[in-house]
Design an enzyme around this catalytic site. Structure first.
Site, PDB file in Angstrom:
ATOM      1  N   LYS A 145     -38.486  43.908  18.543  1.00 51.89           N
ATOM      2  CA  LYS A 145     -38.186  42.722  19.345  1.00 51.89           C
ATOM      3  C   LYS A 145     -36.755  42.237  19.211  1.00 51.89           C
ATOM      4  CE  LYS A 145     -40.062  39.448  15.940  1.00 51.89           C
ATOM      5  NZ  LYS A 145     -41.032  38.383  15.717  1.00 51.89           N
ATOM      6  N   TYR A 148     -32.493  43.329   4.783  1.00 49.60           N
ATOM      7  CA  TYR A 148     -32.117  42.257   3.850  1.00 49.60           C
ATOM      8  C   TYR A 148     -32.593  42.513   2.414  1.00 49.60           C
ATOM      9  CZ  TYR A 148     -31.051  39.947   8.219  1.00 49.60           C
ATOM     10  OH  TYR A 148     -30.523  39.658   9.450  1.00 49.60           O
ATOM     11  N   GLN A 163     -32.285  43.503  -1.093  1.00 53.76           N
ATOM     12  CA  GLN A 163     -31.105  43.640  -1.947  1.00 53.76           C
ATOM     13  C   GLN A 163     -31.350  44.598  -3.108  1.00 53.76           C
ATOM     14  OE1 GLN A 163     -30.125  39.677  -3.254  1.00 53.76           O
ATOM     15  NE2 GLN A 163     -29.059  39.169  -1.372  1.00 53.76           N
ATOM     16  N   GLU A 196     -35.543  45.011 -13.190  1.00 52.01           N
ATOM     17  CA  GLU A 196     -35.935  43.751 -12.551  1.00 52.01           C
ATOM     18  C   GLU A 196     -37.182  43.189 -13.209  1.00 52.01           C
ATOM     19  OE1 GLU A 196     -34.059  44.885  -8.174  1.00 52.01           O
ATOM     20  OE2 GLU A 196     -36.217  44.585  -8.348  1.00 52.01           O
ATOM     21  N   HIS A 220     -40.282  34.338  -3.957  1.00 51.21           N
ATOM     22  CA  HIS A 220     -39.187  34.832  -4.793  1.00 51.21           C
ATOM     23  C   HIS A 220     -38.621  33.646  -5.566  1.00 51.21           C
ATOM     24  CE1 HIS A 220     -35.665  36.908  -6.200  1.00 51.21           C
ATOM     25  NE2 HIS A 220     -36.108  38.029  -5.670  1.00 51.21           N
ATOM     26  N   ARG A 272     -42.634  37.903 -10.795  1.00 51.75           N
ATOM     27  CA  ARG A 272     -42.205  36.856  -9.859  1.00 51.75           C
ATOM     28  C   ARG A 272     -43.183  35.688  -9.760  1.00 51.75           C
ATOM     29  NH1 ARG A 272     -39.770  40.605  -4.934  1.00 51.75           N
ATOM     30  NH2 ARG A 272     -37.926  41.291  -6.066  1.00 51.75           N
ATOM     31  N   HIS A 322     -41.424  34.999   0.231  1.00 49.77           N
ATOM     32  CA  HIS A 322     -40.655  36.234   0.234  1.00 49.77           C
ATOM     33  C   HIS A 322     -41.437  37.454   0.710  1.00 49.77           C
ATOM     34  CE1 HIS A 322     -37.528  39.001  -0.975  1.00 49.77           C
ATOM     35  NE2 HIS A 322     -38.314  39.604  -1.848  1.00 49.77           N
ATOM     36  N   GLU A 377     -44.865  46.267   5.054  1.00 47.58           N
ATOM     37  CA  GLU A 377     -45.311  44.959   4.575  1.00 47.58           C
ATOM     38  C   GLU A 377     -46.490  44.386   5.343  1.00 47.58           C
ATOM     39  OE1 GLU A 377     -43.588  40.499   3.448  1.00 47.58           O
ATOM     40  OE2 GLU A 377     -42.198  42.053   4.125  1.00 47.58           O
ATOM     41  N   ARG A 402     -46.716  41.548  -6.106  1.00 47.61           N
ATOM     42  CA  ARG A 402     -45.915  42.767  -6.019  1.00 47.61           C
ATOM     43  C   ARG A 402     -44.923  42.883  -7.173  1.00 47.61           C
ATOM     44  NH1 ARG A 402     -40.735  44.151  -3.311  1.00 47.61           N
ATOM     45  NH2 ARG A 402     -40.531  41.950  -2.840  1.00 47.61           N
ATOM     46  N   SER A 438     -41.792  47.658  -2.871  1.00 44.41           N
ATOM     47  CA  SER A 438     -42.107  47.600  -1.440  1.00 44.41           C
ATOM     48  C   SER A 438     -41.457  48.722  -0.643  1.00 44.41           C
ATOM     49  CB  SER A 438     -41.705  46.250  -0.852  1.00 44.41           C
ATOM     50  OG  SER A 438     -40.352  45.959  -1.141  1.00 44.41           O
ATOM     51  N   LEU A 439     -40.168  49.009  -0.900  1.00 48.91           N
ATOM     52  CA  LEU A 439     -39.512  50.107  -0.189  1.00 48.91           C
ATOM     53  C   LEU A 439     -40.167  51.441  -0.556  1.00 48.91           C
ATOM     54  CD1 LEU A 439     -35.748  49.051  -0.468  1.00 48.91           C
ATOM     55  CD2 LEU A 439     -37.221  48.904   1.544  1.00 48.91           C
TER      56      LEU A 439
END
Length: 517
Positions: free
Chosen positions: A35, A45, A47, A115, A238, A285, A346, A370, A381, A386-387
């Protein structure tokens, strides 16, 4: 219009699938509908990076699996966790072959980050714009393949399924109704298989790290088409979104900054995470976000702070140039000043239920990324999983399609879009008012910490908005903002209703009334 494979969404999941299918089957057609611009997605986005076991002298599949299970707080599907993590290295190498660049050290080894929730350094990254780099490489691959048709600025309104024709139990998908946003024409795309890779739902909340396009369109379409939707109550907030007076999506301060050694402090300088978890700032998180929320409620402050002043500034700039420049633009000198932060919506851990092949409960409808509930994340998560999940499930759908025929019955008569009796709406103020009210309800009543009272109030207020918007939808010519609002209302309903049913606190879901049981 007809295509063999219709992909809705242009993030890492959708593009990975499209590139693999187009290369494998040059005689078949793949159509990607998105879209926004071609590169506008949650992927862009991201990071932090891709969590993957690359150095087995320091790390192991067992450790990554264990970290994922701990973060998921008992609700992960263990078989799925093992499958995704063990397949991760191969999918990661394929990404590099496509031209994705990841940071390396002076010895040529991957410069792996650490992380929250990770026991080892295993996050491969490209500076602090990993998602942007992955999106660039994948789009470059797409543009080299002549059998891929890319339709930017096209909005998927609804899925084409048997429910347009009858009340069948075992439904099949035949494609989707599509709105060309430039000429406002609605047409059908029929396909042998449809793949939803439409991203997240962050814009349902008033404060989010997601881009404005993250309105849960794929989940809402699947829900209206009667697909199974699960675990929508598990929203990951997040913990370190930049706190500013700017409107729009919140700028994300990567999890990797805490992995780099940053501290979280209150305005008096107290490192309060030491009171909440043995992992301190590197707790998962859900724990960090809930701890910040408790502190803010105790003090009445608007934000807490991320302290990087003790870190090596040159090394920080090398690893996080984008974050450094953003702070500098707001007159925050990270070598001297603390960064104001606050939790923001997030990531969605639930979504469209799929099996290991990415199959939904509707025949010939697949989903990845997602918008799905795979069982990997459970109740929360693990950072940068996720990636990895998107890469693995896009490949699994691709593999399924190489081994199984998914030819649809395209002789079936799907009715054309009927907007007879509708008119172009002049009530844009009504759309904007309801959008703001919806986001406020979700932010205030269905946020990090919930109560039964607030959830019931949210349900009642959402019903009023739903009736208002459905009335407008039925008499209006279709436009994107109205469809997005309608989708967000569907998503909000799923989050609230599944939150009400959840009677125990797990991971990203916390209801204070459950403590009394």
């Amino acid at each position: 219009m007809y295509t063999n494979y219709l992909v809705i969404g242009s993030g890492v999941a959708g593009l990975t699938y499209a590139v693999k299918m187009a290369k494998k089957f040059p005689q078949k057609t793949i159509t990607i509908v998105t879209k926004g611009n071609k590169d506008e997605s949650n992927t862009k986005y991201a990071q932090g990076g891709v969590a993957v076991v690359l150095d087995k002298s320091e790390d192991s599949f067992r450790k990554h699996i264990q970290d994922t299970l701990i973060a998921g707080d008992g609700l992960c599907n263990t078989d799925v966790v093992k499958m995704v993590i063990k397949k991760g290295p191969k999918r990661f190498k394929e990404l590099i072959k496509l031209g994705t660049s990841f940071d390396t050290d002076e010895n040529g080894k991957f410069d792996l980050g650490k992380e929250g929730g990770h026991s080892e350094y295993r996050v491969a990254h490209h500076k602090d714009i990993t998602g942007y780099e992955i999106e660039r490489a994948l789009l470059n691959g797409v543009h080299k393949l002549p059998n891929i048709t890319f339709l930017p600025h096209h909005f998927a309104i609804d899925l084409l399924t048997d429910h347009h024709l009858s009340e069948k139990e075992n439904l099949s998908c035949f494609g989707a109704y599509i709105l060309n946003q430039k000429n406002n024409k609605i047409f059908t795309i029929k396909s042998d298989s449809t793949i939803l890779a439409s991203g997240g739902i962050g814009s349902v909340y008033g404060h989010t790290t997601n881009p404005e396009i993250a309105t849960g369109d794929g989940i809402a379409m699947a829900y209206r088409a009667k697909a199974k939707i699960k675990d929508m109550e598990f929203i990951q907030f997040h913990p370190t979104a930049l706190y500013t007076s700017e409107k729009g999506p919140a700028f994300l301060i990567s999890e990797a900054v805490r992995g780099f050694g940053a501290y979280i402090r209150d305005k008096k300088g107290h490192r309060f995470m030491l009171n909440y978890d043995a992992r301190n700032e590197l707790a998962s998180r859900d724990i960090v976000s809930q701890s910040i929320d408790k502190e803010l409620k105790k003090t009445g402050d608007n934000c807490v702070y991320l302290d990087c002043t003790h870190l090596n500034i040159e090394s920080f700039i090398k690893h996080f140039p984008n974050i450094y420049q953003k702070c500098k633009g707001l007159y925050i000198d990270i070598s001297k000043d603390w960064i104001p932060i606050v939790p923001a919506a997030h990531y969605l851990c639930g979504g469209i239920e799929v099996d290991a092949h990415g199959k939904t409960s509707i025949k010939n409808l697949f989903a990845c990324g997602e918008c799905t509930r795979t069982g990997l994340h459970g109740a929360n998560r693990l950072a940068s999983n996720s990636l990895l999940e998107a890469l693995v499930y896009a490949h699994n759908i691709y593999k399924y399609h190489t081994e199984n025929s998914t030819k649809s019955n395209l002789t079936i008569k799907i009715p054309n879009w009927n907007d007879k009796g509708t008119q172009i709406t002049k009530e844009h103020i009504l759309i904007q008012h309801n959008l703001k009210e919806l986001q406020a309800i979700m932010q205030d009543y269905v946020g990090i910490v919930r109560t039964n009272y607030r959830l019931e109030k949210a349900k009642i207020r959402l019903e009023i908005i739903y009736k208002d918007v459905e009335e407008l939808y039925k008499k209006s010519k279709i436009n994107t903002t109205l469809c997005e609002l309608r989708n967000m209302i569907n998503v909000a309903h799923l989050i609230i209703s599944q939150s009400i049913k959840r009677t125990e606190n797990r991971g990203g879901f916390f209801n204070t009334d459950n403590l009394k049981k």
